[in-house]
Design a protein around this motif. Structure first.
Motif, PDB file in Angstrom:
ATOM      1  N   LYS A 199      -9.461   2.711  13.886  1.00  0.00           N
ATOM      2  CA  LYS A 199      -8.296   2.071  13.296  1.00  0.00           C
ATOM      3  C   LYS A 199      -7.974   2.731  11.960  1.00  0.00           C
ATOM      4  O   LYS A 199      -8.724   3.556  11.461  1.00  0.00           O
ATOM      5  N   ALA A 200      -6.837   2.333  11.403  1.00  0.00           N
ATOM      6  CA  ALA A 200      -6.422   2.852  10.107  1.00  0.00           C
ATOM      7  C   ALA A 200      -5.964   1.693   9.240  1.00  0.00           C
ATOM      8  O   ALA A 200      -5.657   0.611   9.728  1.00  0.00           O
ATOM      9  N   GLY A 201      -5.944   1.942   7.943  1.00  0.00           N
ATOM     10  CA  GLY A 201      -5.484   0.945   6.993  1.00  0.00           C
ATOM     11  C   GLY A 201      -4.572   1.593   5.974  1.00  0.00           C
ATOM     12  O   GLY A 201      -4.573   2.811   5.803  1.00  0.00           O
ATOM     13  N   CYS A 202      -3.800   0.770   5.309  1.00  0.00           N
ATOM     14  CA  CYS A 202      -2.878   1.247   4.289  1.00  0.00           C
ATOM     15  C   CYS A 202      -2.921   0.272   3.122  1.00  0.00           C
ATOM     16  O   CYS A 202      -2.974  -0.943   3.333  1.00  0.00           O
ATOM     17  N   MET A 203      -2.912   0.810   1.917  1.00  0.00           N
ATOM     18  CA  MET A 203      -2.914  -0.023   0.727  1.00  0.00           C
ATOM     19  C   MET A 203      -1.855   0.482  -0.229  1.00  0.00           C
ATOM     20  O   MET A 203      -1.823   1.671  -0.544  1.00  0.00           O
ATOM     21  N   ASN A 204      -0.983  -0.407  -0.677  1.00  0.00           N
ATOM     22  CA  ASN A 204       0.041  -0.061  -1.654  1.00  0.00           C
ATOM     23  C   ASN A 204      -0.299  -0.716  -2.981  1.00  0.00           C
ATOM     24  O   ASN A 204      -0.627  -1.908  -3.018  1.00  0.00           O
ATOM     25  N   ALA A 205      -0.216   0.050  -4.057  1.00  0.00           N
ATOM     26  CA  ALA A 205      -0.495  -0.484  -5.385  1.00  0.00           C
ATOM     27  C   ALA A 205       0.719  -1.245  -5.893  1.00  0.00           C
ATOM     28  O   ALA A 205       1.853  -0.787  -5.782  1.00  0.00           O
ATOM     29  N   HIS A 206       0.468  -2.422  -6.415  1.00  0.00           N
ATOM     30  CA  HIS A 206       1.482  -3.250  -7.050  1.00  0.00           C
ATOM     31  C   HIS A 206       0.925  -3.648  -8.412  1.00  0.00           C
ATOM     32  O   HIS A 206       0.234  -4.654  -8.527  1.00  0.00           O
ATOM     33  N   GLY A 207       1.181  -2.834  -9.399  1.00  0.00           N
ATOM     34  CA  GLY A 207       0.606  -3.086 -10.713  1.00  0.00           C
ATOM     35  C   GLY A 207      -0.874  -2.762 -10.691  1.00  0.00           C
ATOM     36  O   GLY A 207      -1.274  -1.649 -10.368  1.00  0.00           O
ATOM     37  N   HIS A 208      -1.696  -3.760 -10.987  1.00  0.00           N
ATOM     38  CA  HIS A 208      -3.144  -3.555 -11.025  1.00  0.00           C
ATOM     39  C   HIS A 208      -3.849  -4.104  -9.791  1.00  0.00           C
ATOM     40  O   HIS A 208      -5.065  -4.295  -9.807  1.00  0.00           O
ATOM     41  N   HIS A 209      -3.103  -4.405  -8.742  1.00  0.00           N
ATOM     42  CA  HIS A 209      -3.741  -4.856  -7.505  1.00  0.00           C
ATOM     43  C   HIS A 209      -3.090  -4.155  -6.316  1.00  0.00           C
ATOM     44  O   HIS A 209      -2.055  -3.524  -6.445  1.00  0.00           O
ATOM     45  N   TYR A 210      -3.732  -4.255  -5.174  1.00  0.00           N
ATOM     46  CA  TYR A 210      -3.264  -3.603  -3.957  1.00  0.00           C
ATOM     47  C   TYR A 210      -2.908  -4.645  -2.905  1.00  0.00           C
ATOM     48  O   TYR A 210      -3.533  -5.689  -2.823  1.00  0.00           O
ATOM     49  N   SER A 211      -1.897  -4.302  -2.097  1.00  0.00           N
ATOM     50  CA  SER A 211      -1.666  -5.088  -0.883  1.00  0.00           C
ATOM     51  C   SER A 211      -2.316  -4.305   0.252  1.00  0.00           C
ATOM     52  O   SER A 211      -2.051  -3.121   0.438  1.00  0.00           O
ATOM     53  N   CYS A 212      -3.205  -4.945   0.966  1.00  0.00           N
ATOM     54  CA  CYS A 212      -3.982  -4.293   2.015  1.00  0.00           C
ATOM     55  C   CYS A 212      -3.365  -4.601   3.373  1.00  0.00           C
ATOM     56  O   CYS A 212      -2.959  -5.730   3.630  1.00  0.00           O
ATOM     57  N   HIS A 213      -3.330  -3.593   4.213  1.00  0.00           N
ATOM     58  CA  HIS A 213      -2.691  -3.729   5.524  1.00  0.00           C
ATOM     59  C   HIS A 213      -3.563  -3.030   6.560  1.00  0.00           C
ATOM     60  O   HIS A 213      -3.813  -1.832   6.451  1.00  0.00           O
ATOM     61  N   LEU A 214      -4.047  -3.790   7.533  1.00  0.00           N
ATOM     62  CA  LEU A 214      -4.798  -3.222   8.643  1.00  0.00           C
ATOM     63  C   LEU A 214      -3.790  -2.883   9.728  1.00  0.00           C
ATOM     64  O   LEU A 214      -3.026  -3.742  10.164  1.00  0.00           O
ATOM     65  N   ILE A 215      -3.755  -1.632  10.145  1.00  0.00           N
ATOM     66  CA  ILE A 215      -2.757  -1.174  11.106  1.00  0.00           C
ATOM     67  C   ILE A 215      -3.243  -1.498  12.507  1.00  0.00           C
ATOM     68  O   ILE A 215      -4.255  -0.977  12.956  1.00  0.00           O
TER      69      ILE A 215
END
Length: 150
Positions: A70-86
């Motif tokens: 599997k793969a994952g994606c994380m986008n930075a939003h300020g000092h935290h990340y939104s985590c997304h399991l694909i």
């Protein structure tokens, strides 16, 4: 006149030192962001083991290759990340240039976009991870079904 030259020289030297320290800070933060990304993804998905990660050129997005295909994606939003399991079948990947990928997620449209990587190799690697996440269970099938020789 001498005082004007002296003050201008001191201001110029101050600006040069400020820029040097800013670059060093950015390099240190980039290293910390990789560790923070691993911790944040581990908190969001504790059962997923990370095998490899690649960040975009601006360091705002991290793509993760996970242990089971599997793969994952994380986008930075300020000092935290939104985590997304694909999840399998929920991603579309198109080339947008030699170092760029256009990625669209069916179940999280706000996470997608056009991502630019440091080089072509990173972009190609991430595209393989994302395309491989379409059917992560195929590795558990017999080698002939997976298209590999015995």
């Amino acid at each position: 006149m001498l005082w004007t030259i002296t003050i201008a020289s001191l201001l110029l030297a101050g600006l040069v030192f400020r820029q040097m320290f800013r670059r060093e800070e950015e390099q240190e933060l980039a290293g910390e962001d990789a560790g923070l990304a691993i911790l944040e993804f581990g908190r969001a998905f504790p059962d997923e083991a990370i095998r490899e990660m690649i960040t975009t050129a601006n360091g705002r997005t991290v793509f993760l290759r996970l242990h089971d295909g599997k793969a994952g994606c994380m986008n930075a939003h300020g000092h935290h990340y939104s985590c997304h399991l694909i999840e399998p079948g929920t991603v579309r990947v198109n080339g947008a240039g030699p170092k760029r990928l256009d990625v669209k997620f069916a179940n999280a449209a706000y996470e997608g976009g056009t991502f630019e990587f440091r080089d072509e190799r990173d972009a190609a690697e991430v595209s393989l991870w994302l395309l491989g996440s379409f059917m992560p269970g195929i590795a558990s099938l017999d080698p002939q079904a997976a298209g590999q020789p015995h």
